[in-house]
Motif scaffolding. Sequence first.
Motif: not given
Length: 748
Positions: A100-104, A260-272
Amino acid sequence: MMFYRLLLVVRRQRTSLGWQNWCSVRSSASAAEAHSVALPAQAQVVICGGGIMGTSVAYHLSKMGWKDIILLEQGRLAAGSTRFCAGIISTARHLSIEQKMADYSNKLYHQLEQETGIQTGYTRTGSIFLAQTQDRLVSLKRINSRLNVIGIPSEIISLKKVTELHPLLNVHDLVGAMHVPEDAVVSSADVALALASAASQQEPLLSSLLRRMPELETLEILKLVNCPETFTPDMRCIMGESPLAQGYFVLAGMNSAGLSFGGGAGKYLAEWMVHGYPSENVWELDLKRFGALQSSRTFLRHRVMEVMPLLYDLKVPRWDFQTGRQLRTSPLYDRLDAQGARWMEKHGFERPKYFVPPDKDLLALEQSKTFYKPDWFDIVESEVKCCKEAVCVIDMSSFTKFEIASTGDQALEILQYLFSNDLDVPVGHIVHTGMLNEGGGYENDCSIARLNKRSFFMISPTDQQVHCWAWLTKYIQDSNVLLEDVTWKYTALNLIGPRAVDVLSELSYAPMTPDHFPSLFCKEMSVGYANGIRVMSMTHTGEPGFMLYIPIEYALHVYNEVMSVGQKYGIRNAGYYALRSLRIEKFFAFWGQDLNTLTTPLECGRETRVKLDKGMDFIGRDALLQQRQNGVYKRLTMFILDDHDTDLDLWPWWGEPIYRNGQYAGKTTSSAYSYTLERHVCLGFVHNFSEDTGEEQVVTADFINRGEYEIDIAGHRFQAKARLYPVASLFTHKRRKDDIELSDLHGK
């Protein structure tokens, strides 16, 4: 803290027009190198690191409305490991959250140029994953099934198709491949994080590349770059809030997959950071899955040397790391090891998988790695049979164990607020309960025994030690409540089976029948010569028996006495594989496998573990009240495979897609072979996705029961029967209502 060389400070002011302001730093980066910029006195958030992770978090915080953001970078933006990134965006991952992170990330990078005006070099090239062995092809088929159900186009292709897509590839030794057409590449100068491996890997990888694409032999290598990269002890990135410093968040350790993870990981941490929790279950990446024990320099040095080649190795079910082992062990470790115990590791703790009989080929068993029927099948079968017919002992010392006490009623009051069940029970009683978040999801699933009016003993999963401690201390720190981690103080023996009562009665000189020692009861007793043994009438499997929590100095004595007396009753050692089989066929859900922060008690049949009317508020109560009124949107369901050949077919393990009436409906969360049913049993959540919009709709018991189900194992679908309760014929003792009841919430 002193900044010796602060070369770049970027700040988005409240008057900023948008994310475009962040982009101006590229043109001014060189100028920034000439002087230091004074730090402001305060900011809403300070982000350290201007690579793909830092800029992604800043971007998403900005999108979510945060204005006062400072980004610190010691050099130029994207000048660290980002500079050497190959720019590959790959969505083919083993973990669902990583997919999901990579797809985002892929979708984000695709539209980033239009949004910011910066050319990112985004090019949709597609990826081809090659299989030289049948096991590798099976692994790709499993990934392919999971990609398809979350909307990522992919397919298993023939070797002819491979050569059509990539004529330069040598395919003579391949057995198959997977094509992911929407994978892409971007410019590492704009959105990137390094994928380069350490120097010890570069030469073997280069040799493999030349064998696969021989025409590259004619090319001249102008430069070979060696740069630092970050790796973690379990090959998964680190994300989340520190358990030691509130408000300090970490996003690091990308294991060469940062782009690959940068966009999704950044999104999830920002939500957190903004909302207090991410929109997906990220426990597999949570910083709190690690403890201080994983910070040893020697441990990290040895483990990372093992991790790096494993990034490209075949991932088979239930494989174990070989380095950093025997770090945390039970006092019985040597005794059990001498009796044939084979070990796995959880949170640094050695736990027995099964016990190899003297007549078995130990070396062959250790080297057996397969997606099919494993070589330990018969061994675990004999352990399960003994648990059902006689008595077995499982060392479960790794469980997290806390004691909570106070001089007054403060301990009870705070626990009543933190847990969903009613803990104001008579002394000696055990309560199964969830520790919920505001959304009603499980932060922890545990058992709590009331030792006396003001003291409680809490048992949680092994990997909850850091997470649960951080959660409890957040609420307890300003109260007069004493919280102590006593995990190391007690050895835990699980005595399972119908003859367990005979063994314990003989050792304690006390009646242990249900009339004298009822279910879910705790009492301190003498066992053999040892005093102060906490005996609990529960086994975590649904089978009859007892848990013994033994002060560590008595552990070896009690174990020896149990094994000696138990000989006449057919006692033997057993491991966690037997435990898994027993608990899954009884429809027992485990936290971290079946339950997570986005799973509520009402979605998994645990309404009786929630006391909405216990006379006081608790965390998650409002969410559960609303869910009870509106209905649930997923239901934990038990599946029994019908047309599956255990000897010949691929096994289900976890993460397999579930289909209802031919439509995708969810994924399995755990699986095991039931030696009683002689069938595979899977647990998983069933959703009701609208065929028109794809939106989730209410799931009722009737919806579950009316469906025809299939489980997709590496592209092959097997018919399965769905159950909302365990099969009655499995049981030789009375089923407890709180373990099986799953009522129709929507019809209430």
